[in-house]
Design a protein around this motif. Structure first.
Motif, PDB file in Angstrom:
ATOM      1  N   GLY A 187      36.838  35.698  42.408  1.00 19.84           N
ATOM      2  CA  GLY A 187      37.572  35.493  43.947  1.00 19.84           C
ATOM      3  C   GLY A 187      37.666  36.524  44.584  1.00 19.84           C
ATOM      4  N   GLY A 188      36.674  37.841  43.896  1.00 23.30           N
ATOM      5  CA  GLY A 188      36.762  38.750  45.365  1.00 23.30           C
ATOM      6  C   GLY A 188      35.477  38.965  45.435  1.00 23.30           C
ATOM      7  N   LEU A 189      35.301  40.538  46.330  1.00 23.90           N
ATOM      8  CA  LEU A 189      34.038  40.632  47.007  1.00 23.90           C
ATOM      9  C   LEU A 189      33.294  40.631  46.056  1.00 23.90           C
ATOM     10  N   GLY A 190      33.209  40.397  45.368  1.00 23.47           N
ATOM     11  CA  GLY A 190      31.317  40.612  44.067  1.00 23.47           C
ATOM     12  C   GLY A 190      30.868  41.277  43.730  1.00 23.47           C
ATOM     13  N   ALA A 191      31.526  42.346  43.526  1.00 29.43           N
ATOM     14  CA  ALA A 191      30.784  43.732  43.050  1.00 29.43           C
ATOM     15  C   ALA A 191      30.616  43.412  41.198  1.00 29.43           C
ATOM     16  N   MET A 248      48.920  43.735  33.096  1.00 33.31           N
ATOM     17  CA  MET A 248      49.570  44.007  34.505  1.00 33.31           C
ATOM     18  C   MET A 248      47.321  43.767  34.705  1.00 33.31           C
ATOM     19  N   SER A 249      46.265  43.907  33.817  1.00 37.98           N
ATOM     20  CA  SER A 249      45.086  44.124  34.029  1.00 37.98           C
ATOM     21  C   SER A 249      44.753  42.857  34.304  1.00 37.98           C
ATOM     22  N   PHE A 250      44.729  42.091  33.249  1.00 41.24           N
ATOM     23  CA  PHE A 250      44.151  40.440  32.887  1.00 41.24           C
ATOM     24  C   PHE A 250      45.108  38.874  32.986  1.00 41.24           C
ATOM     25  N   GLY A 251      46.535  39.509  33.756  1.00 36.41           N
ATOM     26  CA  GLY A 251      46.958  38.835  33.535  1.00 36.41           C
ATOM     27  C   GLY A 251      47.335  37.632  34.540  1.00 36.41           C
ATOM     28  N   PRO A 252      48.232  36.593  34.780  1.00 27.69           N
ATOM     29  CA  PRO A 252      47.520  35.512  36.414  1.00 27.69           C
ATOM     30  C   PRO A 252      47.789  36.358  37.147  1.00 27.69           C
ATOM     31  N   ASP A 253      46.794  36.840  38.291  1.00 25.26           N
ATOM     32  CA  ASP A 253      46.721  37.223  39.548  1.00 25.26           C
ATOM     33  C   ASP A 253      47.622  37.159  40.107  1.00 25.26           C
ATOM     34  N   VAL A 254      48.363  38.022  41.216  1.00 21.93           N
ATOM     35  CA  VAL A 254      49.351  38.462  42.404  1.00 21.93           C
ATOM     36  C   VAL A 254      48.125  38.994  43.259  1.00 21.93           C
ATOM     37  N   ALA A 261      40.914  37.708  36.813  1.00 24.78           N
ATOM     38  CA  ALA A 261      40.861  36.639  37.512  1.00 24.78           C
ATOM     39  C   ALA A 261      41.413  37.212  38.790  1.00 24.78           C
ATOM     40  N   GLY A 262      40.761  36.804  40.025  1.00 25.06           N
ATOM     41  CA  GLY A 262      41.149  36.620  41.039  1.00 25.06           C
ATOM     42  C   GLY A 262      41.820  38.067  41.686  1.00 25.06           C
ATOM     43  N   GLY A 263      40.911  39.497  40.837  1.00 28.22           N
ATOM     44  CA  GLY A 263      40.724  40.429  41.482  1.00 28.22           C
ATOM     45  C   GLY A 263      39.891  40.204  42.970  1.00 28.22           C
ATOM     46  N   PHE A 264      40.234  41.423  43.753  1.00 28.04           N
ATOM     47  CA  PHE A 264      40.346  41.221  45.305  1.00 28.04           C
ATOM     48  C   PHE A 264      38.003  41.653  44.930  1.00 28.04           C
ATOM     49  N   LEU A 265      37.857  42.746  43.985  1.00 27.48           N
ATOM     50  CA  LEU A 265      36.671  43.176  43.946  1.00 27.48           C
ATOM     51  C   LEU A 265      35.354  42.705  43.386  1.00 27.48           C
TER      52      LEU A 265
END
Length: 448
Positions: A193-197, A98-104, A185-189
């Motif tokens: 692929g996210g906000l860049g934090a 859930m933490s690091f698996g392929p992004d949903v 990978a793919g996380g929105f923050l």
């Protein structure tokens, strides 16, 4: 079968072999190539770093245990060791996936890696020079200590069964999503692929996350009986000092290990970690001296932990001068939070989990946006003081989003657990102490 037919069969077998065997050989070659990328020095360092971070949870048990009243020391130790066992299994079963698996959708990892299926000895996408499973082990230790930090907020008044249920739910529904948002990978923050934090080792994922859950616990559970006048001071400061020392020792694996390699970046993170902890411990001690007329052991070790927490998100992005400023700020801001804000608002954060980890993590996460420099980490970012003002805004947004999410979700989970089995021990159980009432044990033998 005629001779011609036999030759046709033989030709078919040879042709099939030309197709199948090269394919199998190609798979073996690719697998061998993956394994050849593994660096034995990096593997050795990351195994040690994983063990160091694991040691932080027992260290936290001593740190918190020395600060509570003697009738509650074993309850704190038991909570920390239960989390070490419980969350480790949760991580293997579904937490890592859930933490690091392929992004949903940038929100969560899917369940492809449930039970660590497919997480093997070849490198994964997060660390190219160590086995994927080693990366999962290392991250497991972060998942373990984060809910353990929350124990400091509700110490001396929570039922053990409620604690177990809350910790399991929180690790799954709060920690895992936030870890994916920032590090997955793919996380929105995050930066993939996210906000860049950026968050090198857990200022947002660990300290803000746990600190805001601690604040929710304080609000939902209320004060200890007799707070503040009937609450005695820490019962065993030497034990607390031992715990702080183990935490500081383990923090080198926490921060320097987040370089995921035995390289110069790990060295910088190591030194930045030590510098910030030393500065914050000294600043807190001096402030206590000025305010109360005496330097205190409790102040020094609390300040050191605050500095270590604050530099965590920045240790792989700032130089030594930046780390010193972060430690200085942590010493002042967290001291004010614990000595002034807590007294003014009169909330019972038993062991200052919010005041140290929540406030310290927030300060450190924002400070990345000020002092980060690509001169230290070419793959990192520049902060405001190095020509990139937008990074400070990005850090603020990410910290606020996680703070609100962690607080709201934790508040809801505390309410849910309270509704199902009840959060607090009874008045009599609290008076007797959680060691006896929850575990039928005693940390000390008293001879009349």
């Amino acid at each position: 079968m005629s001779i011609l037919a036999r030759w046709r069969v033989l030709a078919g077998v040879i042709l099939a072999g030309c197709v199948v065997f090269p394919a199998c050989a190609a798979e073996e070659t690719a697998k061998a190539a993956d394994l050849s990328m593994i660096n034995s020095g990096d593997v050795a360092w990351m195994l040690v770093a994983s063990a160091l971070v694991m040691l932080m949870t027992p260290g936290l048990a001593f740190f918190y245990g020395g600060l509570v009243r003697k009738k509650n020391i074993l309850s704190i130790v038991m909570q920390c060791f239960m989390i070490l066992c419980l969350v480790s299994l949760q991580w293997i079963f579904c937490g890592y996936s859930m933490s690091f698996g392929p992004d949903v959708g940038g929100v969560i990892g899917n369940l492809d890696w449930v039970g660590l299926k497919g997480v093997g000895m070849a490198p994964g996408g997060y660390a190219p020079h160590i086995p994927h499973r080693l990366f999962a082990i290392y991250q497991m230790m972060f998942a373990v200590i984060t809910p353990a930090l929350i124990c400091g907020a509700f110490a001396e008044r929570m039922r053990f069964s409620a604690f177990c249920l809350f910790s399991l739910l929180w690790s799954t529904l709060v920690y895992a999503p936030v870890a994916h948002w920032v590090w997955g990978a793919g996380g929105f923050l995050g930066t993939q692929g996210g906000l860049g934090a950026v968050d090198f080792a857990g200022g947002i994922v660990v300290h803000i996350n746990a600190g805001m859950a601690a604040l929710a616990a304080v609000i939902v559970m209320g004060k200890r009986r007799g707070f503040p006048h009937a609450i005695s001071p820490p019962h065993n400061l030497p034990i607390a000092v031992l715990g702080a020392a183990l935490l500081w020792f383990g923090w080198y694996g926490f921060n320097a290990g987040s370089a995921l390699a035995a390289n110069g970046l790990a060295v910088n993170a190591f030194m930045a970690t030590h510098a910030a902890g030393a500065v914050a411990g000294l600043v807190w001690c001096l402030l206590d001296w000025l305010k109360f007329g005496k330097p205190t052991t409790l102040g020094m070790i609390t300040g050191a932990v605050a500095g270590l927490a604050a530099v965590t998100p920045a240790s792989g992005f700032v130089d030594i001068s930046g780390a010193v400023w972060i430690g200085l700020g942590a010493g002042v801001v967290c001291w004010l939070s614990v000595t002034a804000l807590k007294a003014k608002l009169n909330y019972d954060d038993s062991l200052d989990a919010f005041g140290v980890h929540g406030v310290g993590g927030f300060w450190g996460s924002l400070a990345v946006g000020l002092w980060a420099t690509r001169a230290i980490n070419p793959d990192g970012v520049n902060g405001l003081f190095f020509g990139h003002a937008a990074q400070f805004r990005i850090q603020c947004e990410a910290a606020l989003i996680v703070a609100v999410f962690a607080f709201v979700m934790s508040w809801l989970l505390f309410k849910l657990v309270d509704h199902i089995i009840g959060l607090r021990v009874t008045h009599d159980e609290e008076s007797v102490g959680l060691d006896l009432s929850q575990h039928r044990e005693s940390g000390y033998t008293i001879i009349d």
